[in-house]
Design a protein around this motif. Structure first.
Motif, short mmCIF file in Angstrom:
data_model
loop_
_atom_site.label_atom_id
_atom_site.label_comp_id
_atom_site.label_asym_id
_atom_site.label_seq_id
_atom_site.Cartn_x
_atom_site.Cartn_y
_atom_site.Cartn_z
N GLU A 193 24.47 17.35 7.75
CA GLU A 193 25.02 18.11 8.86
C GLU A 193 26.49 17.78 9.11
O GLU A 193 27.28 18.63 9.48
N ARG A 194 26.89 16.53 8.88
CA ARG A 194 28.25 16.09 9.19
C ARG A 194 29.15 15.96 7.96
O ARG A 194 30.34 15.72 8.09
N ALA A 195 28.59 16.10 6.76
CA ALA A 195 29.36 15.86 5.55
C ALA A 195 30.29 17.03 5.22
O ALA A 195 29.94 18.19 5.39
N ASP A 196 31.48 16.68 4.75
CA ASP A 196 32.40 17.68 4.22
C ASP A 196 32.10 17.95 2.75
O ASP A 196 32.43 19.01 2.22
N ALA A 197 31.52 16.94 2.09
CA ALA A 197 31.16 17.07 0.68
C ALA A 197 29.86 16.32 0.43
O ALA A 197 29.63 15.25 1.00
N ILE A 198 29.02 16.90 -0.40
CA ILE A 198 27.76 16.26 -0.82
C ILE A 198 27.79 16.21 -2.34
O ILE A 198 27.96 17.24 -2.99
N ILE A 199 27.64 15.00 -2.85
CA ILE A 199 27.67 14.81 -4.30
C ILE A 199 26.36 14.20 -4.73
O ILE A 199 25.94 13.16 -4.22
N ARG A 200 25.70 14.88 -5.68
CA ARG A 200 24.46 14.35 -6.27
C ARG A 200 24.77 13.88 -7.68
O ARG A 200 25.28 14.64 -8.50
N LEU A 201 24.46 12.62 -7.94
CA LEU A 201 24.66 12.05 -9.26
C LEU A 201 23.32 12.00 -9.98
O LEU A 201 22.38 11.38 -9.48
N ALA A 202 23.24 12.64 -11.12
CA ALA A 202 21.99 12.66 -11.89
C ALA A 202 22.28 12.59 -13.39
O ALA A 202 21.94 13.49 -14.15
N PRO A 203 22.96 11.49 -13.83
CA PRO A 203 23.18 11.35 -15.27
C PRO A 203 21.85 11.13 -15.98
O PRO A 203 20.83 10.85 -15.34
N TYR A 249 19.00 11.79 5.83
CA TYR A 249 19.71 12.79 5.02
C TYR A 249 20.20 13.95 5.88
O TYR A 249 21.34 14.37 5.74
N SER A 250 19.35 14.47 6.73
CA SER A 250 19.75 15.66 7.50
C SER A 250 20.94 15.35 8.40
O SER A 250 21.82 16.20 8.58
N ASP A 251 21.00 14.15 8.97
CA ASP A 251 22.14 13.76 9.80
C ASP A 251 23.43 13.77 8.98
O ASP A 251 24.46 14.25 9.43
N ASP A 284 15.59 0.30 12.64
CA ASP A 284 16.88 -0.37 12.63
C ASP A 284 17.78 0.20 11.53
O ASP A 284 18.96 0.47 11.75
N ILE A 285 17.20 0.43 10.36
CA ILE A 285 17.95 1.02 9.25
C ILE A 285 18.48 2.40 9.66
O ILE A 285 19.67 2.69 9.50
N ASP A 286 17.60 3.22 10.18
CA ASP A 286 17.98 4.58 10.59
C ASP A 286 19.08 4.55 11.64
O ASP A 286 20.05 5.31 11.56
N ARG A 287 18.93 3.68 12.63
CA ARG A 287 19.94 3.57 13.70
C ARG A 287 21.30 3.18 13.11
O ARG A 287 22.32 3.77 13.43
N ARG A 288 21.29 2.22 12.21
CA ARG A 288 22.53 1.73 11.60
C ARG A 288 23.21 2.82 10.77
O ARG A 288 24.42 3.01 10.84
N VAL A 289 22.42 3.55 9.96
CA VAL A 289 23.00 4.62 9.13
C VAL A 289 23.51 5.75 10.01
O VAL A 289 24.58 6.31 9.77
N ARG A 290 22.78 6.08 11.06
CA ARG A 290 23.23 7.15 11.96
C ARG A 290 24.52 6.76 12.69
O ARG A 290 25.35 7.62 12.98
N GLN A 291 24.69 5.48 12.98
CA GLN A 291 25.96 5.03 13.58
C GLN A 291 27.13 5.25 12.62
O GLN A 291 28.21 5.65 13.04
N LEU A 292 26.90 4.99 11.34
CA LEU A 292 27.95 5.24 10.36
C LEU A 292 28.26 6.73 10.28
O LEU A 292 29.42 7.14 10.23
N ALA A 314 27.98 8.93 12.54
CA ALA A 314 28.63 9.42 13.76
C ALA A 314 30.14 9.19 13.75
O ALA A 314 30.85 9.78 14.57
N GLN A 315 30.64 8.37 12.84
CA GLN A 315 32.08 8.14 12.75
C GLN A 315 32.78 9.42 12.32
O GLN A 315 32.18 10.31 11.71
N ASP A 316 34.07 9.51 12.62
CA ASP A 316 34.83 10.71 12.27
C ASP A 316 34.98 10.89 10.77
O ASP A 316 34.89 12.01 10.27
N LYS A 317 35.24 9.80 10.05
CA LYS A 317 35.49 9.90 8.62
C LYS A 317 34.66 8.84 7.92
O LYS A 317 34.58 7.70 8.38
#
Length: 150
Positions: free
Chosen positions: A73-83, A68-70, A44-52, A54-57
């Motif tokens: 694949e669709r991200a314009d930007a990936i930001i990793r926070l590691a303070p 993560y891979s989904d 259910d968690i995976d389905r819900r996150v994948r629905q988000l 799949a949105q355009d923005k």
């Protein structure tokens, strides 16, 4: 896509960028827990996150490595926070008081998921802007300059 451990600033940054770029902001934690504070089933968690995803923005902040891979694949930007860990522990204590399990999880996060977060940056580097934030100075630079391919 914003990833990082507890107290790294994911939610704050997602909200700031959402306002700056007029994008909807979603937290993975909202898909993990139902309205009564119960953990949803993994499928259910995976389905819900994948629905988000799949949105355009979108800006999606948070974990759930199974999706993560989904997102990469669709991200314009990936930001990793590691303070630094001391900063994350301080933020978690300030935000959530003395929740021992959350503090333990904060201490273990890098060992358990740090490599996965780094891989998200590497996997998306050919198609997305990838930004690694490790300090307040890095965060200030991002907020002043905005997201741009460097």
């Amino acid at each position: 896509m914003i990833v990082g451990g507890p107290g790294s600033g994911k939610t704050w940054l997602a909200r700031q960028l959402g306002l700056q770029y007029d994008l909807p902001v979603h937290a993975v934690d909202d898909e993990v827990w139902d309205g009564n504070g119960h953990l949803r089933a993994p499928d259910d968690i995976d389905r819900r996150v994948r629905q988000l995803t799949a949105q355009d923005k979108w800006i999606i902040e948070g974990g759930n490595g199974r999706t993560y891979s989904d997102r990469v694949e669709r991200a314009d930007a990936i930001i990793r926070l590691a303070p630094p860990i001391w900063q994350r522990l301080h933020r978690v204590l300030r935000r959530d008081s003395l929740q021992i399990e959350l503090l333990r999880w904060t201490l273990r996060y890098d060992r358990v998921f740090g490599a996965r977060d780094c891989r998200a940056l590497q996997d998306g580097s050919e198609t997305a802007i990838c930004i690694d934030i490790r300090s307040n100075k890095d965060m200030q630079r991002l907020m002043l300059a905005g997201i741009a391919k460097s």
